[in-house]
Structure formats: C-alpha cells, structure tokens
Write a protein that holds these residues in place. Structure first.
Motif, PDB file in Angstrom:
ATOM      1  N   LEU A  83      35.041 -30.526  -8.020  1.00  0.00           N
ATOM      2  CA  LEU A  83      33.672 -30.903  -8.335  1.00  0.00           C
ATOM      3  C   LEU A  83      33.621 -31.470  -9.748  1.00  0.00           C
ATOM      4  N   PRO A  84      33.398 -32.786  -9.898  1.00  0.00           N
ATOM      5  CA  PRO A  84      33.310 -33.378 -11.243  1.00  0.00           C
ATOM      6  C   PRO A  84      32.097 -32.849 -11.996  1.00  0.00           C
ATOM      7  N   VAL A  85      32.158 -32.890 -13.309  1.00  0.00           N
ATOM      8  CA  VAL A  85      31.072 -32.403 -14.129  1.00  0.00           C
ATOM      9  C   VAL A  85      29.831 -33.269 -13.922  1.00  0.00           C
ATOM     10  N   ASN A  86      28.665 -32.638 -13.980  1.00  0.00           N
ATOM     11  CA  ASN A  86      27.376 -33.309 -13.796  1.00  0.00           C
ATOM     12  C   ASN A  86      27.309 -34.082 -12.477  1.00  0.00           C
ATOM     13  N   SER A  87      27.782 -33.443 -11.424  1.00  0.00           N
ATOM     14  CA  SER A  87      27.737 -34.056 -10.093  1.00  0.00           C
ATOM     15  C   SER A  87      27.287 -33.015  -9.076  1.00  0.00           C
ATOM     16  N   ARG A  88      27.047 -33.467  -7.865  1.00  0.00           N
ATOM     17  CA  ARG A  88      26.561 -32.592  -6.793  1.00  0.00           C
ATOM     18  C   ARG A  88      27.283 -32.945  -5.495  1.00  0.00           C
ATOM     19  N   LYS A  89      27.805 -31.934  -4.837  1.00  0.00           N
ATOM     20  CA  LYS A  89      28.463 -32.130  -3.548  1.00  0.00           C
ATOM     21  C   LYS A  89      27.891 -31.140  -2.541  1.00  0.00           C
ATOM     22  N   CYS A  90      27.662 -31.644  -1.315  1.00  0.00           N
ATOM     23  CA  CYS A  90      27.056 -30.824  -0.275  1.00  0.00           C
ATOM     24  C   CYS A  90      27.883 -30.865   1.000  1.00  0.00           C
ATOM     25  N   LEU A  91      27.860 -29.772   1.709  1.00  0.00           N
ATOM     26  CA  LEU A  91      28.498 -29.665   3.015  1.00  0.00           C
ATOM     27  C   LEU A  91      27.410 -29.351   4.030  1.00  0.00           C
ATOM     28  N   ARG A  92      27.472 -30.001   5.191  1.00  0.00           N
ATOM     29  CA  ARG A  92      26.461 -29.796   6.228  1.00  0.00           C
ATOM     30  C   ARG A  92      27.112 -29.316   7.517  1.00  0.00           C
ATOM     31  N   GLU A  93      26.380 -28.461   8.218  1.00  0.00           N
ATOM     32  CA  GLU A  93      26.872 -27.952   9.492  1.00  0.00           C
ATOM     33  C   GLU A  93      25.698 -27.550  10.372  1.00  0.00           C
ATOM     34  N   GLU A  94      25.813 -27.870  11.658  1.00  0.00           N
ATOM     35  CA  GLU A  94      24.805 -27.468  12.632  1.00  0.00           C
ATOM     36  C   GLU A  94      25.174 -26.091  13.188  1.00  0.00           C
ATOM     37  N   ILE A  95      24.208 -25.192  13.198  1.00  0.00           N
ATOM     38  CA  ILE A  95      24.441 -23.831  13.673  1.00  0.00           C
ATOM     39  C   ILE A  95      23.306 -23.436  14.610  1.00  0.00           C
ATOM     40  N   HIS A  96      23.642 -22.663  15.646  1.00  0.00           N
ATOM     41  CA  HIS A  96      22.658 -22.262  16.645  1.00  0.00           C
ATOM     42  C   HIS A  96      21.697 -21.203  16.098  1.00  0.00           C
ATOM     43  N   THR A 126      20.307 -24.487   1.987  1.00  0.00           N
ATOM     44  CA  THR A 126      18.988 -24.799   2.540  1.00  0.00           C
ATOM     45  C   THR A 126      19.125 -25.263   3.987  1.00  0.00           C
ATOM     46  N   ASP A 127      17.980 -25.268   4.694  1.00  0.00           N
ATOM     47  CA  ASP A 127      17.946 -25.834   6.039  1.00  0.00           C
ATOM     48  C   ASP A 127      17.330 -27.223   5.986  1.00  0.00           C
ATOM     49  N   SER A 128      17.095 -27.813   7.143  1.00  0.00           N
ATOM     50  CA  SER A 128      16.578 -29.186   7.176  1.00  0.00           C
ATOM     51  C   SER A 128      15.155 -29.286   6.651  1.00  0.00           C
ATOM     52  N   SER A 129      14.445 -28.155   6.591  1.00  0.00           N
ATOM     53  CA  SER A 129      13.076 -28.141   6.062  1.00  0.00           C
ATOM     54  C   SER A 129      13.041 -27.792   4.576  1.00  0.00           C
ATOM     55  N   SER A 130      14.215 -27.767   3.941  1.00  0.00           N
ATOM     56  CA  SER A 130      14.358 -27.469   2.509  1.00  0.00           C
ATOM     57  C   SER A 130      13.992 -26.027   2.161  1.00  0.00           C
ATOM     58  N   HIS A 131      14.038 -25.139   3.151  1.00  0.00           N
ATOM     59  CA  HIS A 131      13.836 -23.723   2.875  1.00  0.00           C
ATOM     60  C   HIS A 131      15.123 -23.143   2.288  1.00  0.00           C
ATOM     61  N   PHE A 156      27.766 -14.604   0.327  1.00  0.00           N
ATOM     62  CA  PHE A 156      26.405 -14.794   0.810  1.00  0.00           C
ATOM     63  C   PHE A 156      26.367 -14.526   2.308  1.00  0.00           C
ATOM     64  N   ALA A 157      25.185 -14.237   2.809  1.00  0.00           N
ATOM     65  CA  ALA A 157      25.007 -13.970   4.237  1.00  0.00           C
ATOM     66  C   ALA A 157      23.558 -14.241   4.610  1.00  0.00           C
ATOM     67  N   PHE A 158      23.354 -14.813   5.772  1.00  0.00           N
ATOM     68  CA  PHE A 158      22.008 -15.031   6.294  1.00  0.00           C
ATOM     69  C   PHE A 158      22.100 -15.216   7.808  1.00  0.00           C
ATOM     70  N   THR A 159      20.974 -15.024   8.464  1.00  0.00           N
ATOM     71  CA  THR A 159      20.892 -15.196   9.916  1.00  0.00           C
ATOM     72  C   THR A 159      19.958 -16.361  10.211  1.00  0.00           C
ATOM     73  N   THR A 160      20.403 -17.286  11.015  1.00  0.00           N
ATOM     74  CA  THR A 160      19.610 -18.472  11.322  1.00  0.00           C
ATOM     75  C   THR A 160      18.424 -18.110  12.193  1.00  0.00           C
ATOM     76  N   GLU A 161      17.297 -18.732  11.940  1.00  0.00           N
ATOM     77  CA  GLU A 161      16.086 -18.490  12.722  1.00  0.00           C
ATOM     78  C   GLU A 161      15.913 -19.515  13.830  1.00  0.00           C
ATOM     79  N   ASP A 162      16.612 -20.627  13.726  1.00  0.00           N
ATOM     80  CA  ASP A 162      16.499 -21.666  14.742  1.00  0.00           C
ATOM     81  C   ASP A 162      17.720 -22.558  14.668  1.00  0.00           C
ATOM     82  N   TYR A 163      17.977 -23.316  15.726  1.00  0.00           N
ATOM     83  CA  TYR A 163      19.074 -24.280  15.685  1.00  0.00           C
ATOM     84  C   TYR A 163      18.713 -25.358  14.668  1.00  0.00           C
ATOM     85  N   ASP A 164      19.594 -25.560  13.707  1.00  0.00           N
ATOM     86  CA  ASP A 164      19.232 -26.448  12.613  1.00  0.00           C
ATOM     87  C   ASP A 164      20.494 -26.950  11.910  1.00  0.00           C
TER      88      ASP A 164
END
Length: 209
Positions: free
Chosen positions: A27-40, A64-69, A82-90
């Motif tokens: 991760l270079p300094v002053n940069s942002r990298k994101c990983l995306r994955e679809e989960i049920h 975050t999810d697709s609604s920026s929550h 970290f740990a969380f449980t998905t509330e919807d397919y997203d």
C-alpha cells in the motif's frame, strides 16, 4: 465412519477454498486500496489483518456494504481481527487507506496481509465442540452438515437468479416483439400513405388518370 467423513471433506474441499480469501499487497503512502466480494445473506465473516508500521504514517481500515453502511472501522490499524454477519446478499468492500504528512516517495510502501473467511470456514468448531461437548467425529459431521447446507443455499440462490434472468429475458423478448410489430405497422401505414399521396399528386399534375 471417520474415513467416510474425511472422504466427504475432500470432495467438498473446492467449496472450502472459495470461502477463504488470503491476500498480501503493498500500500503506497497517501493512497487507498479496496477489495470487493459478494457474500450471501446471514453469513458469518471473519478476518485477520496485519499492516507493517511506518514512521509518520497511519493506515485506516473500513468495511462497508453497497449502501455505504459501516460494518467495521479501525483508525491507525496495525494488527487485529474483525467479524460481522451479513444481513442481506450484497457486495462488501474492505478498504485500506494510508495517510502521511510526508510526500509520496519519501515513505516506503506498507505491506498489508489480509485473511478473510466466511461461511463454514469462519466458524470456530473447536469452541463449538467445547461448549456442546462434541466428540471429534461429531465435530467433523457438524462441519460437513454446515458445509452441505451452505452448498444447498448457494444452489438455491443460483436457481433463483436463473429464474429471475429467464423472466427478464422473456419480458425483454415480449417487449421486442411488440415493438417490432408496432414498427411494422408504422412502416406499412407510412408506405400506404405515400402511395395515396403520390397517386393524388400525379393525378393533380395529370400525369396519370
């Protein structure tokens, strides 16, 4: 019985591999990298992360999810879970953002290690065995049961998506058919009008009787 359970686990190994995401990147300094994955829906997601430390540099982690929550957020993250449980397919997004008052190129890139698990692989079966006092074979069978249920849910979702796509295709084909019929009627009407218009025009010029 144990051999059968192990054989079943080998057959379901490709599905287990898809439930685990392990990645390392710089991760270079002053940069942002994101990983995306679809989960049920209703799936447990756990993760471990470790970020190499650099002087005068802070790295923030946000999920975050697709609604920026925001599902998880950590400022000046270095190492943790970290740990969380998905509330919807997203579509879920894991973002690492590096911030430093130093200019780009003056600070070395940070190494980020991320291990994410979801579904069956995210469950702690050792803890379940202790709480429910299960034998090793019973734990393996519970694991296979959960995995089988996950596969059934995946196939059910795929079937649902296939039905939705088929309904969409049928609806689209019906609309295209009606539009084609309407276009043909318009063309036929326009051609008929042109014939009668030209006929009257030629009669007015006495070119035809």
């Amino acid at each position: 019985m144990v051999a059968m359970a192990r054989f079943a686990a080998l057959l379901l190994l490709p599905v287990l591999i898809e439930s685990v995401v392990s990645i390392s990147f710089f991760l270079p300094v002053n940069s942002r990298k994101c990983l995306r994955e679809e989960i049920h829906k209703d799936v447990l997601v756990t993760g471990d992360y470790e970020i190499s430390e650099q002087a005068n540099t802070k790295t923030n982690l946000k999920i975050t999810d697709s609604s920026s929550h925001t599902l998880y957020s950590k400022e000046d993250a270095t190492k943790g879970k970290f740990a969380f449980t998905t509330e919807d397919y997203d579509m879920f997004e894991v973002c690492f953002e590096s911030k430093s008052p130093m200019g780009t190129g003056r600070v070395p890139d940070q190494l980020v290690n991320l291990d994410m698990k979801h579904g069956v692989e995210a469950k702690n079966y050792e803890e379940i065995a202790k709480v429910e006092k299960l034998k090793p074979l019973e734990v393996e069978l519970r694991r296979l049961e959960d995995l089988s249920e996950s596969i059934v849910n995946d196939f059910a979702y795929m079937k649902k998506r296939e039905e939705e796509m088929r309904d969409t295709n049928e609806s689209t084909n019906t609309r295209v058919l009606y539009f084609s019929i309407f276009s043909m009627c318009c063309l036929i009407g326009l051609a008929t009008w042109q014939v009668f218009y030209l006929r009257r025009f030629f009669k007015a010029k006495k070119l035809i009787e």
